[in-house]
Design a protein around this motif. Structure first.
Motif, PDB file in Angstrom:
ATOM      1  N   UNK A 124       0.827  -1.202   0.000  1.00 52.00           N
ATOM      2  CA  UNK A 124       0.000   0.000   0.000  1.00 52.00           C
ATOM      3  C   UNK A 124       0.865   1.258   0.000  1.00 52.00           C
ATOM      4  N   UNK A 125       0.617   2.134  -0.965  1.00 51.43           N
ATOM      5  CA  UNK A 125       1.229   3.464  -1.005  1.00 51.43           C
ATOM      6  C   UNK A 125       0.143   4.496  -1.297  1.00 51.43           C
ATOM      7  N   UNK A 126       0.393   5.739  -0.901  1.00 48.20           N
ATOM      8  CA  UNK A 126      -0.540   6.817  -1.178  1.00 48.20           C
ATOM      9  C   UNK A 126      -0.309   7.418  -2.551  1.00 48.20           C
ATOM     10  N   UNK A 127      -1.396   7.761  -3.243  1.00 42.28           N
ATOM     11  CA  UNK A 127      -1.286   8.343  -4.581  1.00 42.28           C
ATOM     12  C   UNK A 127      -0.508   9.647  -4.562  1.00 42.28           C
ATOM     13  N   UNK A 128      -0.685  10.445  -3.517  1.00 44.90           N
ATOM     14  CA  UNK A 128      -0.001  11.743  -3.460  1.00 44.90           C
ATOM     15  C   UNK A 128       1.510  11.581  -3.466  1.00 44.90           C
ATOM     16  N   UNK A 129       2.008  10.496  -2.882  1.00 43.76           N
ATOM     17  CA  UNK A 129       3.460  10.277  -2.848  1.00 43.76           C
ATOM     18  C   UNK A 129       4.033  10.021  -4.243  1.00 43.76           C
ATOM     19  N   UNK A 130       3.185   9.559  -5.164  1.00 47.34           N
ATOM     20  CA  UNK A 130       3.663   9.245  -6.508  1.00 47.34           C
ATOM     21  C   UNK A 130       4.064  10.480  -7.295  1.00 47.34           C
ATOM     22  N   UNK A 131       3.601  11.642  -6.876  1.00 46.90           N
ATOM     23  CA  UNK A 131       3.997  12.882  -7.557  1.00 46.90           C
ATOM     24  C   UNK A 131       4.857  13.753  -6.636  1.00 46.90           C
ATOM     25  N   UNK A 132       5.377  13.120  -5.584  1.00 47.47           N
ATOM     26  CA  UNK A 132       6.249  13.853  -4.654  1.00 47.47           C
ATOM     27  C   UNK A 132       7.541  13.077  -4.396  1.00 47.47           C
ATOM     28  N   UNK A 133       8.010  12.386  -5.423  1.00 50.29           N
ATOM     29  CA  UNK A 133       9.305  11.741  -5.310  1.00 50.29           C
ATOM     30  C   UNK A 133       9.291  10.231  -5.298  1.00 50.29           C
ATOM     31  N   UNK A 134       8.158   9.632  -4.956  1.00 50.75           N
ATOM     32  CA  UNK A 134       8.085   8.168  -4.964  1.00 50.75           C
ATOM     33  C   UNK A 134       7.909   7.687  -6.399  1.00 50.75           C
ATOM     34  N   UNK A 135       8.636   6.616  -6.741  1.00 49.94           N
ATOM     35  CA  UNK A 135       8.552   6.083  -8.088  1.00 49.94           C
ATOM     36  C   UNK A 135       8.440   4.576  -8.096  1.00 49.94           C
ATOM     37  N   UNK A 136       8.738   3.981  -9.240  1.00 51.72           N
ATOM     38  CA  UNK A 136       8.606   2.538  -9.406  1.00 51.72           C
ATOM     39  C   UNK A 136       9.533   1.792  -8.450  1.00 51.72           C
ATOM     40  N   UNK A 137      10.744   2.311  -8.245  1.00 49.49           N
ATOM     41  CA  UNK A 137      11.687   1.635  -7.341  1.00 49.49           C
ATOM     42  C   UNK A 137      11.149   1.592  -5.917  1.00 49.49           C
ATOM     43  N   UNK A 138      10.502   2.670  -5.481  1.00 53.95           N
ATOM     44  CA  UNK A 138       9.915   2.689  -4.136  1.00 53.95           C
ATOM     45  C   UNK A 138       8.753   1.705  -4.049  1.00 53.95           C
ATOM     46  N   UNK A 139       7.975   1.635  -5.118  1.00 57.88           N
ATOM     47  CA  UNK A 139       6.868   0.676  -5.137  1.00 57.88           C
ATOM     48  C   UNK A 139       7.405  -0.755  -5.064  1.00 57.88           C
ATOM     49  N   UNK A 140       8.492  -1.021  -5.761  1.00 59.71           N
ATOM     50  CA  UNK A 140       9.098  -2.355  -5.688  1.00 59.71           C
ATOM     51  C   UNK A 140       9.581  -2.647  -4.277  1.00 59.71           C
ATOM     52  N   UNK A 141      10.167  -1.661  -3.618  1.00 63.20           N
ATOM     53  CA  UNK A 141      10.614  -1.859  -2.238  1.00 63.20           C
ATOM     54  C   UNK A 141       9.436  -2.199  -1.341  1.00 63.20           C
ATOM     55  N   UNK A 142       8.319  -1.507  -1.535  1.00 65.52           N
ATOM     56  CA  UNK A 142       7.122  -1.781  -0.725  1.00 65.52           C
ATOM     57  C   UNK A 142       6.642  -3.211  -0.944  1.00 65.52           C
ATOM     58  N   UNK A 143       6.655  -3.659  -2.178  1.00 59.43           N
ATOM     59  CA  UNK A 143       6.227  -5.020  -2.506  1.00 59.43           C
ATOM     60  C   UNK A 143       7.192  -6.043  -1.915  1.00 59.43           C
ATOM     61  N   UNK A 144       8.481  -5.811  -2.114  1.00 55.74           N
ATOM     62  CA  UNK A 144       9.489  -6.767  -1.644  1.00 55.74           C
ATOM     63  C   UNK A 144       9.545  -6.840  -0.124  1.00 55.74           C
ATOM     64  N   UNK A 145       9.223  -5.742   0.546  1.00 59.88           N
ATOM     65  CA  UNK A 145       9.274  -5.682   1.996  1.00 59.88           C
ATOM     66  C   UNK A 145       8.418  -6.763   2.647  1.00 59.88           C
ATOM     67  N   UNK A 146       7.307  -7.106   2.005  1.00 59.85           N
ATOM     68  CA  UNK A 146       6.386  -8.073   2.598  1.00 59.85           C
ATOM     69  C   UNK A 146       6.093  -9.243   1.655  1.00 59.85           C
TER      70      UNK A 146
END
Length: 348
Positions: A125-147
């Motif tokens: 789970x990530x917030x949509x607002x973070x996607x236009x404030x520096x979060x990108x695909x690599x961060x999304x992958x980290x979130x997925x891999x974390x769990x």
């Protein structure tokens, strides 16, 4: 106090207020009636509640929706939910991983979650607002891999951010960022509201950019404007937030609109689901899964067993609703006659 500490404190405040917030408000389901069948010609014990969602077989059509809290209670909540989800054979969606990604605290959102629930879908789970404030695909992958997640939820909460002190108000470019995620992330992307509903038009735009599923999360459940209003000390700011209590698209309408606009898109119906009869109506309107967050929060604070008992009760209610409408399984439930309580009764 650092920004990260402020986020952690805010999440604990959200949890406390959500627990106090009165459930069972106007969610729209009470205006709908499933037609009773006095001669079902079925064996109640043989009613089949199994389903399939995003290529996974599920024992029940329920989702433990995203919820969160500070590190201590969050860890206990997530552990209880993971153990219960594994026992029940249903998906678990974690709360926002922003704090965990920034290294402040993980609240049980780590590899241990997958060890507790090795056999069921877990969604990041990530917030949509973070996607236009520096979060990108690599961060999304980290979130997925974390769990070890099977999919990523991106939550839409523009109203909450607009009334929240220091909320994220820049949302231009979110749709393009979602398209990038859908194309480049090696997991399905699910988009959900947090309690104010998705319209059919928005769902269609999301489907067009490659989103794999949506959660309508309509009005009638947790009211984040009311939660933020309670947190705000400034009188003027509280007045701004107070005006939006009750805002949003009711869950039944959101489900029906999204299903009509996107006939083939997997849909989760959540927002004010109180019991298995509401769940039956949500499925009849077009939901593939039915989610609960606030409704199971109190049980999640007690034990995994309490969460299991909660969903077993919902399952019994849903099974009886199928039995008393003559539906032997969930596909059959989608063809049950549904009418409004207003006289004369009108078919939906």
């Amino acid at each position: 106090m650092t920004d990260r500490s402020a986020i952690i404190r805010r999440k604990d405040e959200h949890l406390d207020i959500a627990l106090r917030q009165q459930a069972g408000g106007a969610n729209g389901f009470d205006s709908l009636v499933l037609e009773h069948c006095a001669l079902p010609e079925l064996d109640l014990a043989e009613i089949d509640l199994a389903t399939r969602f995003l290529d996974r077989e599920l024992a029940l059509p329920f989702l433990i929706s995203s919820m969160t809290g500070g590190p201590e209670r969050g860890a206990a909540i997530n552990a209880n939910l993971a153990v219960a989800a594994e026992h029940l054979g249903i998906p678990l969606a974690v709360g926002s991983q922003r704090v965990a990604l920034e290294g402040a605290a993980q609240a049980g959102i780590d590899a241990g979650l997958r060890r507790l629930a090795p056999g069921i879908p877990i969604w990041s789970n990530l917030g949509a607002a973070q996607l236009v404030q520096g979060y990108g695909v690599d961060d999304a992958r980290r979130a997925v891999e974390m769990i070890g997640a099977d999919a990523l939820i991106v939550h839409l909460n523009p109203l909450q951010e607009a009334v929240q002190p220091a909320g994220d108000r820049h949302w231009a470019g979110v749709l393009a960022a979602l398209e990038t995620l859908a194309v480049r992330l090696e997991r399905p992307v699910i988009v959900k509201e947090v309690g104010y509903g998705l319209s059919g038009a928005v769902a269609r735009r999301l489907q067009d950019v490659g989103v794999a599923a949506v959660d309508v999360a309509g009005a009638g459940g947790t009211d984040w404007a009311a939660i933020e209003a309670e947190r705000i000390a400034d009188v003027q700011e509280r007045q701004v937030a107070d005006a939006f209590q009750g805002w949003g698209i009711p869950t039944p309408r959101a489900i029906a609109e999204v299903r009509a606009a996107c006939p083939d898109l997997p849909v989760i119906g959540s927002g004010g689901i109180r019991h298995g009869v509401d769940a039956a109506k949500a499925i009849r309107l077009g939901a593939d899964l039915v989610g609960q967050a606030g409704g199971v929060l109190a049980a999640a604070l007690v034990s995994a067993e309490a969460v299991v008992q909660h969903f077993e009760t919902l399952a019994r209610q849903l099974r009886i609703a199928c039995f008393c409408t003559g539906a032997r399984d969930l596909p059959a439930l989608r063809f049950v006659r549904l009418v409004t309580r207003a006289l004369p009764l009108h078919d939906l």
